[in-house]
Design a protein around this motif. Sequence first.
Motif, PDB file in Angstrom:
ATOM      1  N   ILE A  98       0.495  -1.637   0.176  1.00 38.21           N
ATOM      2  CA  ILE A  98       0.242  -0.063   0.171  1.00 38.21           C
ATOM      3  C   ILE A  98       0.949   1.454   0.013  1.00 38.21           C
ATOM      4  O   ILE A  98       1.842   1.090   0.441  1.00 38.21           O
ATOM      5  N   HIS A  99       0.440   2.418  -0.631  1.00 37.30           N
ATOM      6  CA  HIS A  99       1.302   3.896  -0.283  1.00 37.30           C
ATOM      7  C   HIS A  99      -0.001   4.835  -0.049  1.00 37.30           C
ATOM      8  O   HIS A  99      -1.273   4.821  -0.424  1.00 37.30           O
ATOM      9  N   GLY A 100       0.317   5.447   0.621  1.00 39.73           N
ATOM     10  CA  GLY A 100      -0.510   7.199   1.137  1.00 39.73           C
ATOM     11  C   GLY A 100       0.556   7.939   0.886  1.00 39.73           C
ATOM     12  O   GLY A 100       1.474   8.064   0.873  1.00 39.73           O
ATOM     13  N   LEU A 101      -0.333   9.504   0.752  1.00 42.41           N
ATOM     14  CA  LEU A 101       0.521  10.990   1.293  1.00 42.41           C
ATOM     15  C   LEU A 101       0.398  11.320   2.346  1.00 42.41           C
ATOM     16  O   LEU A 101       0.750  12.012   3.022  1.00 42.41           O
ATOM     17  N   LYS A 102      -0.945  11.960   2.373  1.00 40.31           N
ATOM     18  CA  LYS A 102      -1.824  12.031   3.791  1.00 40.31           C
ATOM     19  C   LYS A 102      -2.912  12.141   4.306  1.00 40.31           C
ATOM     20  O   LYS A 102      -2.744  11.206   5.650  1.00 40.31           O
ATOM     21  N   ASN A 103      -3.557  11.498   2.922  1.00 37.78           N
ATOM     22  CA  ASN A 103      -4.994  10.725   4.036  1.00 37.78           C
ATOM     23  C   ASN A 103      -4.759   9.007   4.021  1.00 37.78           C
ATOM     24  O   ASN A 103      -3.831   8.591   3.495  1.00 37.78           O
ATOM     25  N   ASN A 104      -5.497   8.864   4.811  1.00 34.46           N
ATOM     26  CA  ASN A 104      -5.992   7.034   5.114  1.00 34.46           C
ATOM     27  C   ASN A 104      -5.601   6.378   4.376  1.00 34.46           C
ATOM     28  O   ASN A 104      -6.630   6.603   3.787  1.00 34.46           O
ATOM     29  N   GLU A 105      -5.533   5.137   4.224  1.00 30.95           N
ATOM     30  CA  GLU A 105      -6.118   4.203   2.408  1.00 30.95           C
ATOM     31  C   GLU A 105      -5.330   3.046   3.518  1.00 30.95           C
ATOM     32  O   GLU A 105      -5.846   1.990   3.942  1.00 30.95           O
ATOM     33  N   THR A 106      -6.635   2.455   2.328  1.00 32.40           N
ATOM     34  CA  THR A 106      -7.141   1.121   3.031  1.00 32.40           C
ATOM     35  C   THR A 106      -7.030   0.014   1.270  1.00 32.40           C
ATOM     36  O   THR A 106      -8.040   0.838   0.437  1.00 32.40           O
ATOM     37  N   ASN A 107      -6.640  -0.817   1.718  1.00 39.10           N
ATOM     38  CA  ASN A 107      -6.845  -1.789   0.197  1.00 39.10           C
ATOM     39  C   ASN A 107      -7.423  -2.772   0.735  1.00 39.10           C
ATOM     40  O   ASN A 107      -7.197  -4.008   2.367  1.00 39.10           O
ATOM     41  N   GLU A 108      -7.567  -3.952  -0.161  1.00 41.94           N
ATOM     42  CA  GLU A 108      -7.930  -5.298   0.418  1.00 41.94           C
ATOM     43  C   GLU A 108      -6.813  -6.334   1.731  1.00 41.94           C
ATOM     44  O   GLU A 108      -6.729  -6.929   1.845  1.00 41.94           O
ATOM     45  N   MET A 109      -5.113  -5.822   1.101  1.00 42.08           N
ATOM     46  CA  MET A 109      -4.809  -6.202   2.026  1.00 42.08           C
ATOM     47  C   MET A 109      -3.881  -5.367   3.953  1.00 42.08           C
ATOM     48  O   MET A 109      -3.606  -5.849   4.377  1.00 42.08           O
ATOM     49  N   ALA A 110      -4.466  -4.164   3.507  1.00 37.37           N
ATOM     50  CA  ALA A 110      -4.044  -3.430   4.836  1.00 37.37           C
ATOM     51  C   ALA A 110      -4.373  -2.201   5.285  1.00 37.37           C
ATOM     52  O   ALA A 110      -4.958  -1.683   3.296  1.00 37.37           O
ATOM     53  N   SER A 111      -4.365  -1.897   5.781  1.00 36.72           N
ATOM     54  CA  SER A 111      -4.347  -0.582   5.990  1.00 36.72           C
ATOM     55  C   SER A 111      -3.726   0.748   6.473  1.00 36.72           C
ATOM     56  O   SER A 111      -2.646   0.063   6.931  1.00 36.72           O
ATOM     57  N   LEU A 112      -3.466   1.705   6.064  1.00 37.14           N
ATOM     58  CA  LEU A 112      -2.274   2.714   5.869  1.00 37.14           C
ATOM     59  C   LEU A 112      -2.902   3.897   6.576  1.00 37.14           C
ATOM     60  O   LEU A 112      -3.404   4.529   6.549  1.00 37.14           O
TER      61      LEU A 112
END
Lengths: 114, 111
Positions: free
Chosen positions: B48-62
Amino acid sequence: DAGVIQSPRHEVTEMGQEVTLRCKPISGHNSLFWYRQTMMRGLELLIYFNNNVPIDDSGMPEDRFSAKMPNASFSTLKIQPSEPRDSAVYFCASTLFGSGNTIYFGEGSWLTVV
Amino acid sequence: DAKTTQPPSMDCAEGRAANLPCNHSTISGNEYVYWYRQIHSQGPQYIIHGLKNNETNEMASLIITEDRKSSTLILPHATLRDTAVYYCIAPNTGTASKLTFGTGTRLQVTL
Protein backbone atom coordinates in the motif's frame (compact mmCIF):
# COMPACT_ATOMS: atom_id res chain seq x y z
CA ASP A 1 -0.19 -11.26 -16.41
CA ALA A 2 2.83 -13.51 -15.97
CA GLY A 3 4.66 -11.06 -13.75
CA VAL A 4 8.39 -10.39 -13.84
CA ILE A 5 10.18 -13.49 -15.04
CA GLN A 6 13.76 -14.23 -14.06
CA SER A 7 16.11 -16.97 -15.11
CA PRO A 8 17.85 -18.99 -13.95
CA ARG A 9 16.15 -19.42 -10.59
CA HIS A 10 19.23 -21.09 -9.15
CA GLU A 11 22.81 -21.18 -10.34
CA VAL A 12 25.97 -22.61 -8.85
CA THR A 13 29.17 -21.67 -10.62
CA GLU A 14 32.87 -21.74 -10.04
CA MET A 15 34.89 -18.67 -9.25
CA GLY A 16 36.12 -16.98 -12.40
CA GLN A 17 33.23 -18.10 -14.57
CA GLU A 18 30.90 -15.70 -16.32
CA VAL A 19 27.36 -15.49 -14.99
CA THR A 20 24.41 -14.08 -16.93
CA LEU A 21 21.10 -13.43 -15.24
CA ARG A 22 18.06 -12.69 -17.35
CA CYS A 23 14.88 -10.76 -16.79
CA LYS A 24 11.64 -10.25 -18.66
CA PRO A 25 9.69 -7.32 -17.19
CA ILE A 26 5.93 -7.03 -17.15
CA SER A 27 4.60 -6.09 -20.58
CA GLY A 28 3.99 -2.36 -20.84
CA HIS A 29 6.32 -1.39 -18.01
CA ASN A 30 8.99 1.15 -18.89
CA SER A 31 11.25 1.02 -15.84
CA LEU A 32 13.38 -1.94 -14.82
CA PHE A 33 15.51 -2.48 -11.74
CA TRP A 34 18.16 -4.93 -10.64
CA TYR A 35 18.55 -5.49 -6.90
CA ARG A 36 20.90 -7.72 -4.93
CA GLN A 37 20.12 -9.17 -1.53
CA THR A 38 22.54 -10.62 1.00
CA MET A 39 22.27 -11.25 4.70
CA MET A 40 24.97 -8.70 5.43
CA ARG A 41 23.83 -5.84 3.20
CA GLY A 42 20.12 -6.42 2.75
CA LEU A 43 18.42 -5.30 -0.46
CA GLU A 44 20.61 -3.06 -2.60
CA LEU A 45 19.66 -1.34 -5.84
CA LEU A 46 22.32 -2.06 -8.44
CA ILE A 47 20.97 -0.28 -11.51
CA TYR A 48 17.75 0.92 -13.05
CA PHE A 49 16.59 1.67 -16.56
CA ASN A 50 13.90 3.98 -17.90
CA ASN A 51 12.77 3.27 -21.47
CA ASN A 52 15.71 0.89 -21.91
CA VAL A 53 18.26 3.57 -20.96
CA PRO A 54 20.39 3.13 -17.82
CA ILE A 55 19.56 6.00 -15.49
CA ASP A 56 21.49 5.21 -12.35
CA ASP A 57 24.17 2.54 -12.06
CA SER A 58 25.79 3.91 -8.93
CA GLY A 59 24.94 0.73 -7.09
CA MET A 60 26.88 -1.54 -9.43
CA PRO A 61 29.68 -2.80 -7.21
CA GLU A 62 32.52 -2.84 -9.71
CA ASP A 63 33.53 -3.27 -13.32
CA ARG A 64 32.92 -6.99 -13.16
CA PHE A 65 29.21 -6.21 -13.19
CA SER A 66 27.39 -5.02 -16.29
CA ALA A 67 23.73 -4.70 -17.22
CA LYS A 68 21.99 -4.24 -20.54
CA MET A 69 18.48 -3.71 -21.75
CA PRO A 70 18.45 -4.17 -25.51
CA ASN A 71 14.67 -3.82 -25.72
CA ALA A 72 11.64 -3.21 -23.56
CA SER A 73 11.07 -6.87 -22.85
CA PHE A 74 14.50 -8.14 -21.89
CA SER A 75 17.42 -7.29 -19.63
CA THR A 76 20.59 -9.06 -18.53
CA LEU A 77 22.90 -8.69 -15.58
CA LYS A 78 26.34 -10.11 -16.22
CA ILE A 79 29.15 -10.85 -13.79
CA GLN A 80 32.55 -11.56 -15.30
CA PRO A 81 34.59 -12.95 -13.66
CA SER A 82 32.44 -14.11 -10.76
CA GLU A 83 33.77 -14.27 -7.19
CA PRO A 84 32.45 -16.02 -4.07
CA ARG A 85 31.42 -12.65 -2.58
CA ASP A 86 28.97 -12.25 -5.46
CA SER A 87 26.85 -15.03 -3.98
CA ALA A 88 23.44 -13.50 -3.36
CA VAL A 89 19.86 -13.39 -4.55
CA TYR A 90 19.46 -11.08 -7.51
CA PHE A 91 16.01 -9.58 -8.05
CA CYS A 92 14.68 -7.93 -11.14
CA ALA A 93 11.70 -5.58 -10.84
CA SER A 94 9.64 -3.40 -13.14
CA THR A 95 7.09 -0.61 -13.05
CA LEU A 96 5.27 1.84 -15.25
CA PHE A 97 6.95 5.07 -14.30
CA GLY A 98 4.50 7.74 -13.18
CA SER A 99 1.66 5.32 -12.52
CA GLY A 100 1.91 5.38 -8.74
CA ASN A 101 5.23 3.62 -8.86
CA THR A 102 4.11 0.24 -7.64
CA ILE A 103 7.12 -1.93 -8.33
CA TYR A 104 6.70 -5.60 -9.11
CA PHE A 105 9.50 -7.99 -8.28
CA GLY A 106 10.45 -11.29 -9.78
CA GLU A 107 11.13 -14.37 -7.69
CA GLY A 108 14.87 -13.82 -7.84
CA SER A 109 17.92 -15.66 -9.12
CA TRP A 110 19.83 -17.45 -6.37
CA LEU A 111 23.53 -17.34 -7.23
CA THR A 112 26.23 -19.33 -5.47
CA VAL A 113 29.84 -18.87 -6.54
CA VAL A 114 32.18 -21.51 -5.15
CA ASP B 1 14.84 9.54 0.46
CA ALA B 2 13.44 10.45 3.84
CA LYS B 3 15.00 8.38 6.60
CA THR B 4 12.59 5.81 8.02
CA THR B 5 12.85 4.04 11.36
CA GLN B 6 11.10 0.77 12.12
CA PRO B 7 11.34 -1.67 15.03
CA PRO B 8 13.47 -4.65 14.04
CA SER B 9 10.90 -7.25 15.03
CA MET B 10 7.35 -7.73 16.26
CA ASP B 11 5.12 -10.64 17.20
CA CYS B 12 1.40 -10.96 16.61
CA ALA B 13 -1.09 -13.69 17.42
CA GLU B 14 -2.97 -15.13 14.49
CA GLY B 15 -6.35 -13.48 14.03
CA ARG B 16 -5.33 -10.33 15.83
CA ALA B 17 -4.51 -7.01 14.21
CA ALA B 18 -0.86 -6.38 13.48
CA ASN B 19 0.13 -2.72 13.81
CA LEU B 20 3.52 -1.93 12.32
CA PRO B 21 4.88 1.55 13.06
CA CYS B 22 7.24 3.65 10.98
CA ASN B 23 8.83 6.99 11.79
CA HIS B 24 9.68 9.31 8.89
CA SER B 25 10.14 12.65 10.62
CA THR B 26 12.19 14.17 7.76
CA ILE B 27 9.59 13.45 5.10
CA SER B 28 8.80 16.37 2.82
CA GLY B 29 5.34 17.52 1.85
CA ASN B 30 5.09 15.69 -1.45
CA GLU B 31 6.80 12.43 -0.58
CA TYR B 32 4.65 9.35 -0.41
CA VAL B 33 5.02 6.56 2.11
CA TYR B 34 5.22 3.07 0.62
CA TRP B 35 4.96 -0.29 2.32
CA TYR B 36 6.33 -3.50 0.90
CA ARG B 37 6.79 -6.91 2.44
CA GLN B 38 9.08 -9.82 1.72
CA ILE B 39 8.03 -13.32 2.59
CA HIS B 40 10.93 -15.70 3.02
CA SER B 41 12.58 -16.71 -0.26
CA GLN B 42 10.30 -14.49 -2.35
CA GLY B 43 10.65 -11.12 -4.00
CA PRO B 44 9.31 -8.04 -2.21
CA GLN B 45 5.60 -7.43 -2.65
CA TYR B 46 3.83 -4.07 -2.77
CA ILE B 47 1.23 -3.58 -0.04
CA ILE B 48 0.00 0.00 0.00
CA HIS B 49 1.08 3.63 -0.24
CA GLY B 50 -0.25 7.03 0.82
CA LEU B 51 0.48 10.74 0.99
CA LYS B 52 -1.56 12.27 3.80
CA ASN B 53 -4.92 10.57 3.91
CA ASN B 54 -5.50 7.17 5.40
CA GLU B 55 -5.64 4.43 2.81
CA THR B 56 -7.16 0.97 2.75
CA ASN B 57 -7.02 -1.87 0.27
CA GLU B 58 -7.64 -5.58 0.32
CA MET B 59 -4.35 -6.26 2.05
CA ALA B 60 -4.00 -3.59 4.69
CA SER B 61 -4.75 -0.12 6.01
CA LEU B 62 -2.28 2.73 6.23
CA ILE B 63 -2.71 5.39 8.89
CA ILE B 64 -0.59 8.52 8.45
CA THR B 65 -0.39 11.06 11.26
CA GLU B 66 -1.53 14.57 10.54
CA ASP B 67 2.01 15.93 10.70
CA ARG B 68 3.10 13.06 8.40
CA LYS B 69 6.05 12.25 10.63
CA SER B 70 4.93 8.70 11.23
CA SER B 71 2.61 6.04 9.91
CA THR B 72 1.20 2.68 10.89
CA LEU B 73 0.50 -0.27 8.67
CA ILE B 74 -2.40 -2.33 9.93
CA LEU B 75 -3.06 -5.93 8.99
CA PRO B 76 -6.55 -6.31 10.45
CA HIS B 77 -6.57 -10.09 10.92
CA ALA B 78 -3.05 -11.44 10.72
CA THR B 79 -2.51 -14.99 9.50
CA LEU B 80 0.55 -17.20 9.53
CA ARG B 81 1.09 -16.31 5.87
CA ASP B 82 1.63 -12.68 6.89
CA THR B 83 4.90 -13.63 8.56
CA ALA B 84 7.42 -11.55 6.62
CA VAL B 85 9.75 -8.57 6.71
CA TYR B 86 7.82 -5.33 6.24
CA TYR B 87 9.53 -2.31 4.72
CA CYS B 88 8.43 1.31 5.07
CA ILE B 89 9.93 3.56 2.38
CA ALA B 90 9.62 7.29 1.64
CA PRO B 91 11.37 7.86 -1.68
CA ASN B 92 12.30 11.24 -3.10
CA THR B 93 9.70 12.71 -5.39
CA GLY B 94 10.91 12.46 -8.94
CA THR B 95 12.84 9.31 -8.25
CA ALA B 96 9.92 7.64 -6.57
CA SER B 97 10.48 4.53 -8.59
CA LYS B 98 13.92 4.14 -7.08
CA LEU B 99 13.17 2.43 -3.78
CA THR B 100 15.83 2.16 -1.12
CA PHE B 101 15.06 -0.64 1.30
CA GLY B 102 16.12 -0.42 4.93
CA THR B 103 16.17 -3.32 7.35
CA GLY B 104 12.41 -3.34 7.91
CA THR B 105 10.38 -5.03 10.64
CA ARG B 106 10.35 -8.79 10.88
CA LEU B 107 6.76 -9.72 11.79
CA GLN B 108 6.24 -13.16 13.27
CA VAL B 109 2.63 -14.31 13.39
CA THR B 110 2.10 -17.12 15.86
CA LEU B 111 -0.72 -19.51 16.71
